[in-house]
Design a protein around this motif. Structure first.
Motif, mmCIF file in Angstrom:
data_model
loop_
_atom_site.group_PDB
_atom_site.id
_atom_site.type_symbol
_atom_site.label_atom_id
_atom_site.label_comp_id
_atom_site.label_asym_id
_atom_site.label_seq_id
_atom_site.Cartn_x
_atom_site.Cartn_y
_atom_site.Cartn_z
ATOM 1 N N ARG A 17 -3.404 -19.602 -8.606
ATOM 2 C CA ARG A 17 -4.359 -18.988 -9.018
ATOM 3 C C ARG A 17 -3.280 -17.919 -9.410
ATOM 4 O O ARG A 17 -3.382 -17.006 -10.638
ATOM 5 C CB ARG A 17 -5.683 -18.582 -8.650
ATOM 6 N N ASP A 18 -3.000 -16.843 -8.594
ATOM 7 C CA ASP A 18 -1.688 -16.125 -8.684
ATOM 8 C C ASP A 18 -0.239 -16.611 -9.490
ATOM 9 O O ASP A 18 -0.338 -15.203 -10.887
ATOM 10 C CB ASP A 18 -1.595 -15.090 -7.695
ATOM 11 N N GLN A 19 0.081 -17.602 -9.471
ATOM 12 C CA GLN A 19 1.333 -18.251 -9.719
ATOM 13 C C GLN A 19 0.623 -18.609 -11.044
ATOM 14 O O GLN A 19 1.156 -17.749 -12.083
ATOM 15 C CB GLN A 19 2.040 -19.014 -9.444
ATOM 16 N N LEU A 20 0.669 -19.837 -11.345
ATOM 17 C CA LEU A 20 0.244 -20.514 -12.457
ATOM 18 C C LEU A 20 -0.922 -19.581 -13.052
ATOM 19 O O LEU A 20 -0.896 -19.884 -14.141
ATOM 20 C CB LEU A 20 -0.359 -21.968 -11.979
ATOM 21 N N GLY A 21 -2.083 -19.273 -12.680
ATOM 22 C CA GLY A 21 -2.531 -18.365 -13.242
ATOM 23 C C GLY A 21 -2.760 -17.287 -14.210
ATOM 24 O O GLY A 21 -2.380 -16.641 -15.307
ATOM 25 N N ARG A 22 -1.400 -16.735 -13.792
ATOM 26 C CA ARG A 22 -1.037 -15.488 -14.546
ATOM 27 C C ARG A 22 0.210 -16.181 -15.739
ATOM 28 O O ARG A 22 0.014 -15.596 -16.991
ATOM 29 C CB ARG A 22 0.426 -14.517 -13.424
ATOM 30 N N MET A 23 0.628 -17.210 -15.649
ATOM 31 C CA MET A 23 1.880 -18.104 -16.430
ATOM 32 C C MET A 23 0.258 -18.646 -17.443
ATOM 33 O O MET A 23 0.536 -18.060 -19.053
ATOM 34 C CB MET A 23 2.415 -19.261 -16.077
ATOM 35 N N ALA A 24 -0.855 -18.945 -17.280
ATOM 36 C CA ALA A 24 -1.515 -19.599 -18.573
ATOM 37 C C ALA A 24 -2.440 -18.089 -18.765
ATOM 38 O O ALA A 24 -2.221 -18.562 -20.234
ATOM 39 C CB ALA A 24 -2.878 -20.298 -17.285
ATOM 40 N N ALA A 25 -2.340 -17.303 -18.308
ATOM 41 C CA ALA A 25 -2.985 -16.241 -19.579
ATOM 42 C C ALA A 25 -1.716 -15.183 -20.110
ATOM 43 O O ALA A 25 -2.282 -15.020 -21.200
ATOM 44 C CB ALA A 25 -3.346 -15.009 -18.402
ATOM 45 N N ALA A 26 -0.495 -15.497 -19.876
ATOM 46 C CA ALA A 26 0.124 -15.611 -21.005
ATOM 47 C C ALA A 26 0.392 -15.945 -22.195
ATOM 48 O O ALA A 26 0.444 -16.143 -23.100
ATOM 49 C CB ALA A 26 1.742 -15.531 -19.959
ATOM 50 N N ARG A 27 0.489 -17.752 -21.532
ATOM 51 C CA ARG A 27 0.211 -18.429 -22.644
ATOM 52 C C ARG A 27 -1.500 -18.469 -24.061
ATOM 53 O O ARG A 27 -1.077 -19.052 -24.960
ATOM 54 C CB ARG A 27 0.305 -20.345 -21.847
ATOM 55 N N VAL A 28 -2.643 -17.513 -23.303
ATOM 56 C CA VAL A 28 -3.580 -17.816 -23.316
ATOM 57 C C VAL A 28 -2.951 -16.575 -24.235
ATOM 58 O O VAL A 28 -4.051 -16.558 -25.798
ATOM 59 C CB VAL A 28 -4.335 -17.168 -22.631
ATOM 60 N N ARG A 29 -2.766 -15.884 -24.061
ATOM 61 C CA ARG A 29 -1.811 -14.276 -24.865
ATOM 62 C C ARG A 29 -1.398 -14.848 -25.807
ATOM 63 O O ARG A 29 -1.048 -14.346 -26.763
ATOM 64 C CB ARG A 29 -1.757 -12.406 -23.878
ATOM 65 N N ALA A 30 0.131 -15.689 -26.369
ATOM 66 C CA ALA A 30 -0.171 -16.023 -27.283
ATOM 67 C C ALA A 30 -0.049 -16.655 -28.024
ATOM 68 O O ALA A 30 0.150 -17.260 -28.796
ATOM 69 C CB ALA A 30 1.470 -16.872 -26.252
ATOM 70 N N GLY A 31 -1.815 -17.152 -27.459
ATOM 71 C CA GLY A 31 -2.413 -17.755 -28.626
ATOM 72 C C GLY A 31 -2.570 -19.594 -28.373
ATOM 73 O O GLY A 31 -2.913 -20.276 -29.248
ATOM 74 N N PHE A 32 -1.648 -19.915 -27.245
ATOM 75 C CA PHE A 32 -1.945 -21.227 -27.042
ATOM 76 C C PHE A 32 -3.214 -21.094 -26.714
ATOM 77 O O PHE A 32 -4.230 -21.020 -25.661
ATOM 78 C CB PHE A 32 -1.261 -21.564 -25.743
ATOM 79 N N ALA A 33 -3.691 -22.890 -26.514
ATOM 80 C CA ALA A 33 -5.563 -23.331 -26.314
ATOM 81 C C ALA A 33 -5.463 -23.619 -25.226
ATOM 82 O O ALA A 33 -4.348 -24.179 -24.775
ATOM 83 C CB ALA A 33 -5.436 -24.670 -27.645
ATOM 84 N N PRO A 34 -7.051 -23.976 -24.305
ATOM 85 C CA PRO A 34 -6.795 -24.521 -23.569
ATOM 86 C C PRO A 34 -6.249 -25.625 -22.829
ATOM 87 O O PRO A 34 -5.765 -26.743 -22.140
ATOM 88 C CB PRO A 34 -8.479 -24.289 -23.333
ATOM 89 N N SER A 35 -6.903 -26.621 -23.336
ATOM 90 C CA SER A 35 -6.008 -27.859 -23.688
ATOM 91 C C SER A 35 -4.442 -28.607 -23.943
ATOM 92 O O SER A 35 -3.971 -29.033 -23.112
ATOM 93 C CB SER A 35 -6.722 -28.645 -25.093
ATOM 94 N N GLN A 36 -3.796 -27.610 -24.493
ATOM 95 C CA GLN A 36 -2.344 -27.142 -24.534
ATOM 96 C C GLN A 36 -2.082 -27.246 -23.464
ATOM 97 O O GLN A 36 -1.340 -27.570 -22.632
ATOM 98 C CB GLN A 36 -1.832 -26.366 -25.914
ATOM 99 N N ILE A 37 -2.444 -25.829 -22.529
ATOM 100 C CA ILE A 37 -2.602 -25.363 -20.995
ATOM 101 C C ILE A 37 -2.453 -26.452 -20.788
ATOM 102 O O ILE A 37 -1.925 -27.361 -19.151
ATOM 103 C CB ILE A 37 -2.953 -24.398 -20.944
ATOM 104 N N ALA A 38 -3.294 -26.926 -20.475
ATOM 105 C CA ALA A 38 -3.927 -28.228 -19.752
ATOM 106 C C ALA A 38 -3.135 -29.112 -19.462
ATOM 107 O O ALA A 38 -2.311 -29.934 -18.623
ATOM 108 C CB ALA A 38 -5.629 -28.957 -19.784
ATOM 109 N N ASP A 39 -1.970 -30.480 -21.019
ATOM 110 C CA ASP A 39 -1.416 -30.962 -21.247
ATOM 111 C C ASP A 39 -0.092 -30.357 -20.323
ATOM 112 O O ASP A 39 0.823 -31.402 -19.955
ATOM 113 C CB ASP A 39 -1.169 -31.199 -21.869
ATOM 114 N N GLU A 40 0.157 -29.034 -20.142
ATOM 115 C CA GLU A 40 1.435 -28.654 -20.108
ATOM 116 C C GLU A 40 1.238 -28.709 -18.381
ATOM 117 O O GLU A 40 2.707 -28.526 -17.216
ATOM 118 C CB GLU A 40 1.696 -26.597 -20.145
#
Length: 296
Positions: A78-101
């Motif tokens: 949660r600390d590592q990938l969660g921060r990356m996912a949060a950065a992707r959210v701020r960049a405008g990526f949809a949750p489905s795109q992050i899930a695919d990554e």
């Protein structure tokens, strides 16, 4: 083979595999989209983040809790990938795109696991692959949970920022501040108005505060209650509050609702309210002489 007999042993072996292949997995993950787009300055940093995630997954595997979202090892995830996912959210990526990554992280690990087996089709290799699939499936759920939370926090912050931007406190004169209100007032926005105004009264040592409701489309009993509470709070802070911008239609509505604003100083417009505040301080503002007029 019975799951309750073999699953713990397979899970422990999976943990050992992750430990042995830690460096290789991290190196391959550093080139994956999720890592590559977040750690754009240093690849070494991406590799170190990958190692931390592999270590966490190995801990989960050793515990045998491959499908438990609350397994202790997932805290680091949660600390590592969660921060990356949060950065992707701020960049405008949809949750489905992050899930695919996140799902894309499985392929390089699965390739290394298959390479360790002499016969990838045997029963033990199949069980190991199933265990890896379960572990990385749970990893995906953990990241998605963190992504959704990050998205909700981002929306809440943006909403708070919009409320603050929509309720600016302006200093009109020394000792006089104003809040021009535009749009509908609700409980959340009214609270922002009150807090911002009180902070401005203290910070700027204002003696007069003007609430201009020219841009408020309607005033009902709830809005009137908010205004009266704000006026009362300003008085407690030592400032006199003036409400301006009461249009004829709003005045009629207030009368029809039986709302008593008798204790509140009101003025037709912002200029009138400012003139009142200045007069109360003994300041006289004279109109500029017309061009060509002779001074008397």
């Amino acid at each position: 083979m019975a799951e309750h007999d073999t699953a713990p042993g397979v899970a422990r072996e999976l943990g050992g595999f992750l430990e042995r292949r830690r460096e290789q997995i991290a190196q391959r993950w550093a080139d994956a989209a999720l890592f590559r787009t977040v750690f754009t300055v240093s690849r070494d940093e991406a590799v170190e983040a990958g190692k931390a995630v592999v270590d966490a997954l190995a801990e989960v595997a050793r515990s045998g809790r491959l499908e438990d979202l609350r397994a202790p090892g997932f805290g680091t995830v949660r600390d590592q990938l969660g921060r990356m996912a949060a950065a992707r959210v701020r960049a405008g990526f949809a949750p489905s795109q992050i899930a695919d990554e996140v799902a894309g992280l499985r392929a390089p690990v699965a390739a290394l696991l298959r390479a360790e087996s002499a016969d990838p089709a045997d029963e033990h290799a199949h069980a190991s692959m199933l265990a890896l699939t379960a572990l990385l499936g749970t990893l995906r759920l953990v990241v998605m949970e963190t992504t959704v939370n990050a998205g909700e926090e981002l929306i809440a912050r943006q909403r708070q920022q919009l409320l603050e931007v929509a309720t600016p406190v302006i200093q009109l004169w020394e000792g006089v501040v104003a809040v021009p209100l535009i749009g509908t007032l609700d409980s959340a926005r009214s609270q922002i108005v009150m807090e911002s105004l009180l902070e401005a009264i203290v910070g700027r040592r204002a003696r007069y505060a003007i609430l201009d409701i020219t841009g408020v489309p309607t005033v009902d009993s709830l809005v009137a209650q908010y205004l009266m509470k704000t006026v009362a709070a300003a008085r407690l802070m030592g400032a006199e509050c003036i409400v301006s911008g009461i249009r004829p239609a709003i005045a009629q509505t207030i009368v029809h609702l039986g709302i008593d604003l008798g204790s509140i100083i009101t003025r037709a417009g912002l200029a009138d309210a400012l003139a009142y505040a200045l007069t109360q301080q003994g300041i006289v503002v004279s109109p500029r002489p017309a061009a060509g007029a002779s001074p008397r």
